[in-house]
Design a protein around this motif. Sequence first.
Motif, PDB file in Angstrom:
ATOM      1  N   ILE A   9       0.862  -1.188   0.000  1.00  0.00           N
ATOM      2  CA  ILE A   9       0.000   0.000   0.000  1.00  0.00           C
ATOM      3  C   ILE A   9       0.896   1.234   0.000  1.00  0.00           C
ATOM      4  O   ILE A   9       1.701   1.429   0.924  1.00  0.00           O
ATOM      5  N   VAL A  10       0.774   2.060  -1.041  1.00  0.00           N
ATOM      6  CA  VAL A  10       1.654   3.222  -1.205  1.00  0.00           C
ATOM      7  C   VAL A  10       0.795   4.492  -1.184  1.00  0.00           C
ATOM      8  O   VAL A  10      -0.024   4.715  -2.076  1.00  0.00           O
ATOM      9  N   ASP A  11       1.001   5.300  -0.147  1.00  0.00           N
ATOM     10  CA  ASP A  11       0.226   6.540  -0.006  1.00  0.00           C
ATOM     11  C   ASP A  11       0.974   7.451   0.952  1.00  0.00           C
ATOM     12  O   ASP A  11       1.461   6.995   1.997  1.00  0.00           O
ATOM     13  N   ASP A  12       1.074   8.741   0.613  1.00  0.00           N
ATOM     14  CA  ASP A  12       1.820   9.664   1.479  1.00  0.00           C
ATOM     15  C   ASP A  12       1.013  10.064   2.716  1.00  0.00           C
ATOM     16  O   ASP A  12       1.569  10.624   3.661  1.00  0.00           O
ATOM     17  N   GLU A  13      -0.293   9.792   2.724  1.00  0.00           N
ATOM     18  CA  GLU A  13      -1.117  10.131   3.884  1.00  0.00           C
ATOM     19  C   GLU A  13      -1.175   8.941   4.843  1.00  0.00           C
ATOM     20  O   GLU A  13      -1.680   7.869   4.499  1.00  0.00           O
ATOM     21  N   GLN A  14      -0.669   9.144   6.060  1.00  0.00           N
ATOM     22  CA  GLN A  14      -0.569   8.051   7.027  1.00  0.00           C
ATOM     23  C   GLN A  14      -1.926   7.460   7.390  1.00  0.00           C
ATOM     24  O   GLN A  14      -2.083   6.243   7.463  1.00  0.00           O
ATOM     25  N   ASP A  15      -2.921   8.314   7.613  1.00  0.00           N
ATOM     26  CA  ASP A  15      -4.240   7.813   7.986  1.00  0.00           C
ATOM     27  C   ASP A  15      -4.825   6.921   6.898  1.00  0.00           C
ATOM     28  O   ASP A  15      -5.452   5.891   7.187  1.00  0.00           O
ATOM     29  N   MET A  16      -4.652   7.333   5.639  1.00  0.00           N
ATOM     30  CA  MET A  16      -5.179   6.547   4.523  1.00  0.00           C
ATOM     31  C   MET A  16      -4.460   5.200   4.437  1.00  0.00           C
ATOM     32  O   MET A  16      -5.086   4.150   4.257  1.00  0.00           O
ATOM     33  N   ARG A  17      -3.118   5.221   4.599  1.00  0.00           N
ATOM     34  CA  ARG A  17      -2.346   3.964   4.554  1.00  0.00           C
ATOM     35  C   ARG A  17      -2.841   2.998   5.626  1.00  0.00           C
ATOM     36  O   ARG A  17      -3.066   1.812   5.367  1.00  0.00           O
ATOM     37  N   GLN A  18      -2.995   3.502   6.822  1.00  0.00           N
ATOM     38  CA  GLN A  18      -3.366   2.642   7.943  1.00  0.00           C
ATOM     39  C   GLN A  18      -4.785   2.090   7.797  1.00  0.00           C
ATOM     40  O   GLN A  18      -5.041   0.920   8.078  1.00  0.00           O
ATOM     41  N   SER A  19      -5.708   2.922   7.332  1.00  0.00           N
ATOM     42  CA  SER A  19      -7.097   2.451   7.209  1.00  0.00           C
ATOM     43  C   SER A  19      -7.220   1.383   6.126  1.00  0.00           C
ATOM     44  O   SER A  19      -7.909   0.373   6.311  1.00  0.00           O
ATOM     45  N   ILE A  20      -6.538   1.589   4.993  1.00  0.00           N
ATOM     46  CA  ILE A  20      -6.561   0.578   3.923  1.00  0.00           C
ATOM     47  C   ILE A  20      -5.915  -0.720   4.416  1.00  0.00           C
ATOM     48  O   ILE A  20      -6.428  -1.815   4.192  1.00  0.00           O
ATOM     49  N   SER A  21      -4.791  -0.566   5.112  1.00  0.00           N
ATOM     50  CA  SER A  21      -4.067  -1.738   5.615  1.00  0.00           C
ATOM     51  C   SER A  21      -4.920  -2.541   6.594  1.00  0.00           C
ATOM     52  O   SER A  21      -4.996  -3.777   6.510  1.00  0.00           O
ATOM     53  N   GLN A  22      -5.562  -1.850   7.518  1.00  0.00           N
ATOM     54  CA  GLN A  22      -6.384  -2.537   8.523  1.00  0.00           C
ATOM     55  C   GLN A  22      -7.557  -3.273   7.878  1.00  0.00           C
ATOM     56  O   GLN A  22      -7.859  -4.408   8.218  1.00  0.00           O
ATOM     57  N   TRP A  23      -8.201  -2.619   6.914  1.00  0.00           N
ATOM     58  CA  TRP A  23      -9.355  -3.252   6.287  1.00  0.00           C
ATOM     59  C   TRP A  23      -8.937  -4.484   5.475  1.00  0.00           C
ATOM     60  O   TRP A  23      -9.582  -5.531   5.535  1.00  0.00           O
ATOM     61  N   LEU A  24      -7.850  -4.360   4.727  1.00  0.00           N
ATOM     62  CA  LEU A  24      -7.407  -5.495   3.898  1.00  0.00           C
ATOM     63  C   LEU A  24      -6.832  -6.622   4.746  1.00  0.00           C
ATOM     64  O   LEU A  24      -6.937  -7.793   4.385  1.00  0.00           O
ATOM     65  N   ALA A  25      -6.235  -6.282   5.874  1.00  0.00           N
ATOM     66  CA  ALA A  25      -5.752  -7.324   6.791  1.00  0.00           C
ATOM     67  C   ALA A  25      -6.931  -8.128   7.322  1.00  0.00           C
ATOM     68  O   ALA A  25      -6.860  -9.363   7.449  1.00  0.00           O
ATOM     69  N   LEU A  26      -8.046  -7.448   7.631  1.00  0.00           N
ATOM     70  CA  LEU A  26      -9.248  -8.146   8.075  1.00  0.00           C
ATOM     71  C   LEU A  26      -9.830  -9.019   6.964  1.00  0.00           C
ATOM     72  O   LEU A  26     -10.528  -9.997   7.224  1.00  0.00           O
ATOM     73  N   SER A  27      -9.522  -8.676   5.709  1.00  0.00           N
ATOM     74  CA  SER A  27     -10.007  -9.455   4.566  1.00  0.00           C
ATOM     75  C   SER A  27      -9.083 -10.621   4.237  1.00  0.00           C
ATOM     76  O   SER A  27      -9.297 -11.312   3.247  1.00  0.00           O
ATOM     77  N   GLY A  28      -8.015 -10.790   5.049  1.00  0.00           N
ATOM     78  CA  GLY A  28      -7.148 -11.955   4.872  1.00  0.00           C
ATOM     79  C   GLY A  28      -5.862 -11.695   4.117  1.00  0.00           C
ATOM     80  O   GLY A  28      -5.154 -12.650   3.767  1.00  0.00           O
ATOM     81  N   PHE A  29      -5.513 -10.438   3.878  1.00  0.00           N
ATOM     82  CA  PHE A  29      -4.281 -10.131   3.150  1.00  0.00           C
ATOM     83  C   PHE A  29      -3.128  -9.836   4.114  1.00  0.00           C
ATOM     84  O   PHE A  29      -3.345  -9.454   5.267  1.00  0.00           O
ATOM     85  N   ASP A  30      -1.919 -10.012   3.609  1.00  0.00           N
ATOM     86  CA  ASP A  30      -0.698  -9.674   4.349  1.00  0.00           C
ATOM     87  C   ASP A  30      -0.223  -8.318   3.825  1.00  0.00           C
ATOM     88  O   ASP A  30       0.333  -8.230   2.728  1.00  0.00           O
ATOM     89  N   ILE A  51       0.313  -7.830  -4.801  1.00  0.00           N
ATOM     90  CA  ILE A  51      -0.211  -6.769  -5.657  1.00  0.00           C
ATOM     91  C   ILE A  51       0.105  -5.425  -5.018  1.00  0.00           C
ATOM     92  O   ILE A  51       0.617  -5.363  -3.889  1.00  0.00           O
ATOM     93  N   VAL A  52      -0.219  -4.350  -5.736  1.00  0.00           N
ATOM     94  CA  VAL A  52       0.086  -2.993  -5.261  1.00  0.00           C
ATOM     95  C   VAL A  52      -1.176  -2.143  -5.314  1.00  0.00           C
ATOM     96  O   VAL A  52      -1.954  -2.218  -6.267  1.00  0.00           O
ATOM     97  N   ILE A  53      -1.396  -1.355  -4.255  1.00  0.00           N
ATOM     98  CA  ILE A  53      -2.431  -0.312  -4.250  1.00  0.00           C
ATOM     99  C   ILE A  53      -1.713   1.008  -4.020  1.00  0.00           C
ATOM    100  O   ILE A  53      -1.006   1.168  -3.019  1.00  0.00           O
ATOM    101  N   SER A  54      -1.863   1.937  -4.958  1.00  0.00           N
ATOM    102  CA  SER A  54      -1.107   3.189  -4.875  1.00  0.00           C
ATOM    103  C   SER A  54      -1.985   4.404  -5.161  1.00  0.00           C
ATOM    104  O   SER A  54      -2.850   4.368  -6.052  1.00  0.00           O
ATOM    105  N   ASP A  55      -1.745   5.471  -4.393  1.00  0.00           N
ATOM    106  CA  ASP A  55      -2.383   6.751  -4.687  1.00  0.00           C
ATOM    107  C   ASP A  55      -1.730   7.328  -5.944  1.00  0.00           C
ATOM    108  O   ASP A  55      -0.573   7.013  -6.254  1.00  0.00           O
ATOM    109  N   ILE A  56      -2.478   8.158  -6.682  1.00  0.00           N
ATOM    110  CA  ILE A  56      -1.896   8.786  -7.871  1.00  0.00           C
ATOM    111  C   ILE A  56      -1.145  10.056  -7.496  1.00  0.00           C
ATOM    112  O   ILE A  56      -0.005  10.264  -7.908  1.00  0.00           O
TER     113      ILE A  56
END
Length: 444
Positions: A9-30, A51-56
């Motif tokens: 997960i690539v994003d310069d905003e810390q809150d956005m990185r953490q929220s995406i990470s937490q949700w996808l971790a709950l969905s079974g991703f590393d 895979i990669v998730i990145s902000d533009i």
Amino acid sequence: MQKAMKIAIVDDEQDMRQSISQWLALSGFDTETFASAEEALKVLGPDYPGIVISDIKMPGMDGMAFLRKIMGQDSTLPVIMITGHGDVPMAVEAMRLGAFDFLEKPFNPDKMSALAKKAANARRLTMDNRQLRRELSDGGQIMKKLIGTSPVMERLREDILDLGQADGHVLIDGETGTGKTLVAHALHAVGARAGKKFVLVSCTALGEDALAKRLFGPMLPEDSQLPAVEEARNGTLVLEDIEALPDVLQARLLSVINEQGTPAETRIVAISNLQEQGRTCEDVLRPDLFYRLAALRITVPPLRQRGEDILTLFTRLSEQFSEEYGCDTPQVSAQEAAQLLQAPWPGNVRQLINVAERAVLQSRRGSGTIASLLMSDHEEMQPVMTTEGKPLKEYVEAFERMLIDNTMRRHKGSISNVMEELCLPRRTLNEKMAKYGLQRADYL
């Protein structure tokens, strides 16, 4: 169990990185997070297992430049781009550059999870195919897939090594389900053409016109493939079910072979799967083509001729399926071992794979027997047993070898544990392992 797929997960905003990470971790991703594209590129490579998730929009290297860099390294790596409102044209451009898909802020977390799973499945397939190609280009690895110590398998491996170094065309025949295509891969992998193209075409998968186009062209400008005879140049062209090649295409193939001269520019490996009683490949191919293709020949032995290899294969397959289904490997009794050895196996290794998987599923449910799996699929439903008897000594030795082999594998080569479980003194165990060609080092 299947290993969790990674997501960068690539994003310069810390809150956005953490929220995406937490949700996808709950969905079974590393998940792993990066505050910048530059930081992520230190980790991401051509074989990144995820895979990669990145902000533009990011400071420094933005998402578009980041995407171009990734696509340059590995164009199959799925990248999901996150875009703000009004940046959809930029997201469309990202798709043109090779992005897997894009999400517009604010996005639904469930939609993000579903898209991530879709991308992960695509990545898993790509990685599996890459691993398979590596194995098929590694002569040592593919030869290990030809399991067995029976005389017919020893001879088969010797023939593959000998003919792999030769440069003539090869005809591979044998009953259905014996592994003829695997032998073709092995011939390519152990020879001088190992690093070249390996092209496989089934003569039964296409109609005559489509087969002619696939083999010889001409290809249309929008076609992504070359004709097979061009694509396999300097490599190996494998023709499955060669007996189904129409007469007019047999003539064209013969012309291609004659034009190449000696040594052949492209090696042709023809696989015959002719099952008609009393007919051979020689009966259905034009003679001049047959003798060119059969300059070298390999006949793959049927499973019923491989003796105790049947038990070895059944054990390996049962272990693989048990791991896949997350259950214990079923133990084979002496009576079941005899039944496996006695069966004629009309479907050969392919049938054995099916029986092993069903045996694991039965064992997981706590019901069923191997004997019930060895019933014929025909209407008469008679037990599938051969009429060829064997001395009792052979059945006993085959079961004994399988039992010691399984116990050594389960205890990872611990002699003391094997001695205890089988109630054998060390000297007797050593003698039996030497007798059956079992080496402790193979289990460590």
